[in-house]
Structures are given as structure tokens and as C-alpha cells.
Motif scaffolding. Structure first.
Motif, PDB file in Angstrom:
ATOM      1  N   VAL A  43      12.675   0.277  -3.145  1.00 23.66           N
ATOM      2  CA  VAL A  43      11.809   0.095  -1.978  1.00 23.66           C
ATOM      3  C   VAL A  43      12.705  -0.045  -0.753  1.00 23.66           C
ATOM      4  O   VAL A  43      13.578  -0.917  -0.712  1.00 23.66           O
ATOM      5  CB  VAL A  43      10.922  -1.149  -2.120  1.00 23.66           C
ATOM      6  N   THR A  44      12.512   0.817   0.254  1.00 23.23           N
ATOM      7  CA  THR A  44      13.315   0.755   1.472  1.00 23.23           C
ATOM      8  C   THR A  44      12.412   0.684   2.692  1.00 23.23           C
ATOM      9  O   THR A  44      11.223   1.000   2.623  1.00 23.23           O
ATOM     10  CB  THR A  44      14.239   1.985   1.621  1.00 23.23           C
ATOM     11  N   SER A  45      12.993   0.302   3.820  1.00 23.13           N
ATOM     12  CA  SER A  45      12.237   0.228   5.066  1.00 23.13           C
ATOM     13  C   SER A  45      12.128   1.574   5.764  1.00 23.13           C
ATOM     14  O   SER A  45      11.570   1.654   6.854  1.00 23.13           O
ATOM     15  CB  SER A  45      12.893  -0.785   6.018  1.00 23.13           C
ATOM     16  N   CYS A  46      12.630   2.645   5.144  1.00 19.28           N
ATOM     17  CA  CYS A  46      12.543   3.980   5.738  1.00 19.28           C
ATOM     18  C   CYS A  46      11.078   4.399   5.827  1.00 19.28           C
ATOM     19  O   CYS A  46      10.325   4.254   4.865  1.00 19.28           O
ATOM     20  CB  CYS A  46      13.311   4.990   4.909  1.00 19.28           C
ATOM     21  N   SER A  47      10.689   4.922   6.963  1.00 21.82           N
ATOM     22  CA  SER A  47       9.302   5.339   7.182  1.00 21.82           C
ATOM     23  C   SER A  47       9.193   6.841   6.971  1.00 21.82           C
ATOM     24  O   SER A  47       9.856   7.616   7.656  1.00 21.82           O
ATOM     25  CB  SER A  47       8.865   4.975   8.600  1.00 21.82           C
ATOM     26  N   ALA A  56       0.843  -1.193   0.000  1.00 20.71           N
ATOM     27  CA  ALA A  56       0.000   0.000   0.000  1.00 20.71           C
ATOM     28  C   ALA A  56       0.876   1.240   0.000  1.00 20.71           C
ATOM     29  O   ALA A  56       1.808   1.352   0.789  1.00 20.71           O
ATOM     30  CB  ALA A  56      -0.893  -0.007   1.230  1.00 20.71           C
ATOM     31  N   ILE A  57       0.593   2.182  -0.877  1.00 24.60           N
ATOM     32  CA  ILE A  57       1.501   3.315  -1.078  1.00 24.60           C
ATOM     33  C   ILE A  57       0.795   4.666  -1.066  1.00 24.60           C
ATOM     34  O   ILE A  57      -0.329   4.787  -1.446  1.00 24.60           O
ATOM     35  CB  ILE A  57       2.264   3.157  -2.410  1.00 24.60           C
ATOM     36  N   ALA A  58       1.525   5.726  -0.612  1.00 24.62           N
ATOM     37  CA  ALA A  58       1.012   7.100  -0.643  1.00 24.62           C
ATOM     38  C   ALA A  58       2.115   8.066  -1.053  1.00 24.62           C
ATOM     39  O   ALA A  58       2.860   7.765  -1.940  1.00 24.62           O
ATOM     40  CB  ALA A  58       0.411   7.454   0.702  1.00 24.62           C
ATOM     41  N   SER A  59       2.220   9.287  -0.400  1.00 22.91           N
ATOM     42  CA  SER A  59       3.280  10.264  -0.695  1.00 22.91           C
ATOM     43  C   SER A  59       4.114  10.574   0.541  1.00 22.91           C
ATOM     44  O   SER A  59       3.728  10.271   1.627  1.00 22.91           O
ATOM     45  CB  SER A  59       2.672  11.560  -1.204  1.00 22.91           C
ATOM     46  N   VAL A  86      13.341  10.441  -1.977  1.00 21.52           N
ATOM     47  CA  VAL A  86      12.028   9.975  -1.545  1.00 21.52           C
ATOM     48  C   VAL A  86      10.940  10.492  -2.482  1.00 21.52           C
ATOM     49  O   VAL A  86      10.863  11.685  -2.761  1.00 21.52           O
ATOM     50  CB  VAL A  86      11.742  10.434  -0.107  1.00 21.52           C
ATOM     51  N   SER A  87      10.111   9.590  -2.961  1.00 17.23           N
ATOM     52  CA  SER A  87       9.001   9.954  -3.836  1.00 17.23           C
ATOM     53  C   SER A  87       7.653   9.704  -3.183  1.00 17.23           C
ATOM     54  O   SER A  87       6.739  10.519  -3.288  1.00 17.23           O
ATOM     55  CB  SER A  87       9.081   9.170  -5.149  1.00 17.23           C
ATOM     56  N   ALA A  88       7.497   8.567  -2.513  1.00 20.70           N
ATOM     57  CA  ALA A  88       6.198   8.191  -1.949  1.00 20.70           C
ATOM     58  C   ALA A  88       6.401   7.290  -0.748  1.00 20.70           C
ATOM     59  O   ALA A  88       7.455   6.679  -0.576  1.00 20.70           O
ATOM     60  CB  ALA A  88       5.345   7.477  -2.995  1.00 20.70           C
ATOM     61  N   LYS A  89       5.375   7.204   0.081  1.00 22.10           N
ATOM     62  CA  LYS A  89       5.404   6.265   1.202  1.00 22.10           C
ATOM     63  C   LYS A  89       4.464   5.105   0.887  1.00 22.10           C
ATOM     64  O   LYS A  89       3.587   5.212   0.029  1.00 22.10           O
ATOM     65  CB  LYS A  89       5.007   6.952   2.501  1.00 22.10           C
ATOM     66  N   ALA A  90       4.653   4.022   1.606  1.00 20.83           N
ATOM     67  CA  ALA A  90       3.893   2.817   1.292  1.00 20.83           C
ATOM     68  C   ALA A  90       3.794   1.923   2.513  1.00 20.83           C
ATOM     69  O   ALA A  90       4.426   2.175   3.539  1.00 20.83           O
ATOM     70  CB  ALA A  90       4.561   2.071   0.144  1.00 20.83           C
ATOM     71  N   GLU A  91       2.992   0.882   2.376  1.00 24.23           N
ATOM     72  CA  GLU A  91       2.924  -0.171   3.376  1.00 24.23           C
ATOM     73  C   GLU A  91       3.056  -1.523   2.684  1.00 24.23           C
ATOM     74  O   GLU A  91       2.441  -1.749   1.633  1.00 24.23           O
ATOM     75  CB  GLU A  91       1.600  -0.119   4.143  1.00 24.23           C
ATOM     76  N   VAL A  92       3.865  -2.391   3.251  1.00 24.78           N
ATOM     77  CA  VAL A  92       4.016  -3.758   2.765  1.00 24.78           C
ATOM     78  C   VAL A  92       3.705  -4.686   3.926  1.00 24.78           C
ATOM     79  O   VAL A  92       4.447  -4.723   4.912  1.00 24.78           O
ATOM     80  CB  VAL A  92       5.446  -4.027   2.254  1.00 24.78           C
ATOM     81  N   ASP A  93       2.603  -5.394   3.847  1.00 27.05           N
ATOM     82  CA  ASP A  93       2.179  -6.286   4.924  1.00 27.05           C
ATOM     83  C   ASP A  93       2.162  -5.562   6.260  1.00 27.05           C
ATOM     84  O   ASP A  93       2.610  -6.081   7.295  1.00 27.05           O
ATOM     85  CB  ASP A  93       3.104  -7.514   5.009  1.00 27.05           C
ATOM     86  N   GLY A  94       1.672  -4.322   6.232  1.00 23.05           N
ATOM     87  CA  GLY A  94       1.564  -3.536   7.446  1.00 23.05           C
ATOM     88  C   GLY A  94       2.822  -2.788   7.837  1.00 23.05           C
ATOM     89  O   GLY A  94       2.808  -2.011   8.792  1.00 23.05           O
ATOM     90  N   GLN A  95       3.924  -2.994   7.134  1.00 25.45           N
ATOM     91  CA  GLN A  95       5.185  -2.313   7.432  1.00 25.45           C
ATOM     92  C   GLN A  95       5.303  -1.046   6.599  1.00 25.45           C
ATOM     93  O   GLN A  95       5.101  -1.061   5.387  1.00 25.45           O
ATOM     94  CB  GLN A  95       6.377  -3.213   7.125  1.00 25.45           C
ATOM     95  N   ARG A  96       5.649   0.056   7.232  1.00 21.14           N
ATOM     96  CA  ARG A  96       5.823   1.305   6.516  1.00 21.14           C
ATOM     97  C   ARG A  96       7.148   1.295   5.754  1.00 21.14           C
ATOM     98  O   ARG A  96       8.190   0.953   6.308  1.00 21.14           O
ATOM     99  CB  ARG A  96       5.813   2.480   7.488  1.00 21.14           C
TER     100      ARG A  96
END
Length: 260
Positions: free
Chosen positions: A171-175, A2-5, A199-209
Motif C-alpha cells: 500500500v503506497t500513497s501514490c495516487s 476503499a479500492i478500485a483499479s 500498480v494493480s489497483a487504486k484505493a482510498e484510505v480515510d479519504g486519501q488516495r
């Protein structure tokens, strides 16, 4: 996924860079003020060049490029002061970047811009960063960024990992959260920080930011060629700024782009 900005989350393990001692190595990261209505983050990669995200240069309402006269780079901005203040002479956006209001993997892959300053920054305390080739999954990376709740001083998160690279998207684990769009993502492999993405966007992977950015290399080379060719004239569309978030699923990455 799941991704945002982009920006920083409260629980991201941040080190605030409030003092000159803490911020010494990061003075070439600055706040990019846009029309007095918002800001992104940028980083100096040459005395006259700032690297940031392309979407920072678009009006979220009109979807048009903003007036370069409304943009200013504040190098090392901290507690009301900057090491250098520079207006923008020219900006070059990746020619395949499309700002249509939707956050997608295609947009993230090309979400890169170079800002040419009116005057170079030649200051012994503000040393431009080198850029580096794309990191590998598992490599340690870090982000230095301003954000909506840290507009007066940056913070460092240096406990991130590269999770994957998919079709030019890192894709990085940076929140991250609002305000850190365009923030440099650093690799520490050579003993000193080198920029490997922004940094372009934020996201969630299996609940992880997580955060998303374009891999440099070929993408940055295209921008440098555009700059040398004399391209990058702004359209005079009124000021504003930055990012747009949308809920949609991307078929290539399986990512659902979300509103934060």
C-alpha cells in the motif's frame, strides 16, 4: 480502505517526461498497447522481459486471456515515437492469479505477469531496471506511468510513501488512475531506481488516495520459474484488455473496492 483499479490523478504532483532529457532515466518504461483498444504500462527488467500487471492480459468482457498477437510493447513511448517496438512471444501470469471481475486483496497479491519479447531490446539508451526486495513502511517510492489523459508521454510521481504491507499487498500513497495498471513502483534506496512492485489497483484510505500492488520477491520468483519451465502459452480468445472495478468489502484488509 476503499479500492478500485489503476492510473494517475490530476493532483498527484506529477512531473511530465515530455523531453528526452527528462525521460532519459526512464526509457525502459513503456506503453503496452493491447489490441488497439486500450493500454497498460510495463517496464523492461531484462533485454527480453517486461514486467506488468496480470489483469492487463485479460478481456474484461469474456474474462479470458487475450491473444498475444494483439499485444505490443513500446519502450520509451513519447510524442508518437518509441525507442523500440516489440511484439510479445509469450506471457506468464502468476499461477494463483484469478481474473473473475472482482478486485480483491487475493487478486492484487498475485496480479503480476512477465512478457517475453519476440526479440531482445539491446539499446544503450534503454537500460533494463533491476528489481529489489520489498520496501519498508515509510520508505520513499515513485511511479512512472502512462494514463488515460497522458497516453502520449509518461509522467513521474516521486513523492510517494510506503504506507503498509499486508499479506503480500503493498500500500503506497501514490495516487493512480486508468492506464497505469502494470506501472513500475520504484525504490530509490540504492541511489538508482529499482522496481519493488507494479500498480494493480487504486484505493482510498480515510479519504486519501493510495495505490496497491503486489510485493515482488517470492511472487516474481514464481513467474521466473514458470518462464524457465516453458509455461505461459496464451489462449486465443479475441483481443481487448485491461481492468475491472467492483464495489465490495474485503474482510482481510477492511478495504472496500470501488468504482472510480
Amino acid at each position: 480502505m476503499a479500492i478500485a483499479s489503476a492510473g494517475f490523478a490530476q493532483d498527484a504532483g506529477l512531473k511530465r517526461l515530455d523531453t528526452g532529457v527528462d525521460a532519459r532515466a526512464w526509457e525502459a518504461v513503456g506503453r503496452l498497447d493491447i489490441g488497439g483498444t486500450g493500454f497498460c504500462t510495463g517496464a523492461l527488467i531484462a533485454p527480453r522481459l517486461v514486467l506488468t500487471a496480470a489483469h492487463c492480459l485479460y478481456d474484461r468482457e469474456t474474462k479470458q486471456r487475450i491473444d498475444h498477437g494483439e499485444v505490443q510493447f513500446l519502450a520509451g513511448w513519447r510524442n508518437g515515437r518509441a525507442g523500440a517496438y516489440r511484439d510479445i512471444r509469450r506471457a506468464v501470469v502468476h499461477p494463483e492469479f484469478v481474473y473473475d471481475g472482482d478486485v480483491s486483496s487475493d487478486r492484487v497479491r498475485n496480479d503480476l505477469a512477465l512478457l517475453e519479447l519476440q526479440r531482445p531490446i539491446r539499446n544503450t539508451t534503454i537500460k533494463p531496471f533491476n528489481t529489489s526486495s520489498r520496501p519498508r513502511p515509510g520508505d520513499s517510492v515513485g511511479v512512472v506511468s502512462y494514463a488515460k489523459d497522458r497516453s502520449e508521454s509518461p509522467a513521474l510521481q516521486e513523492v510517494c510513501k510506503v504506507l503498509a504491507q499486508q499479506e503480500g499487498v503493498l500500500v503506497t500513497s501514490c495516487s493512480v488512475d486508468f492506464g497505469s495498471s502494470g506501472a513500475p513502483i520504484f525504490s530509490f534506496q540504492e541511489g538508482e531506481p529499482q522496481i519493488v512492485s507494479v500498480v494493480s489497483a487504486k484505493a482510498e484510505v480515510d479519504g486519501q488516495r493510495v495505490s496497491l500492488g503486489t510485493a515482488l520477491g517470492a511472487t516474481l520468483a514464481v513467474l521466473q520459474a514458470e518462464l524457465v519451465a516453458g509455461k505461459g502459452v496464451f489462449q486465443d480468445e479475441g483481443p481487448r484488455r485491461k481492468r475491472v472495478l467492483v464495489g465490495q468489502t474485503n474482510n482481510q484488509t477492511g478495504a472496500k473496492f470501488i468504482k472510480p
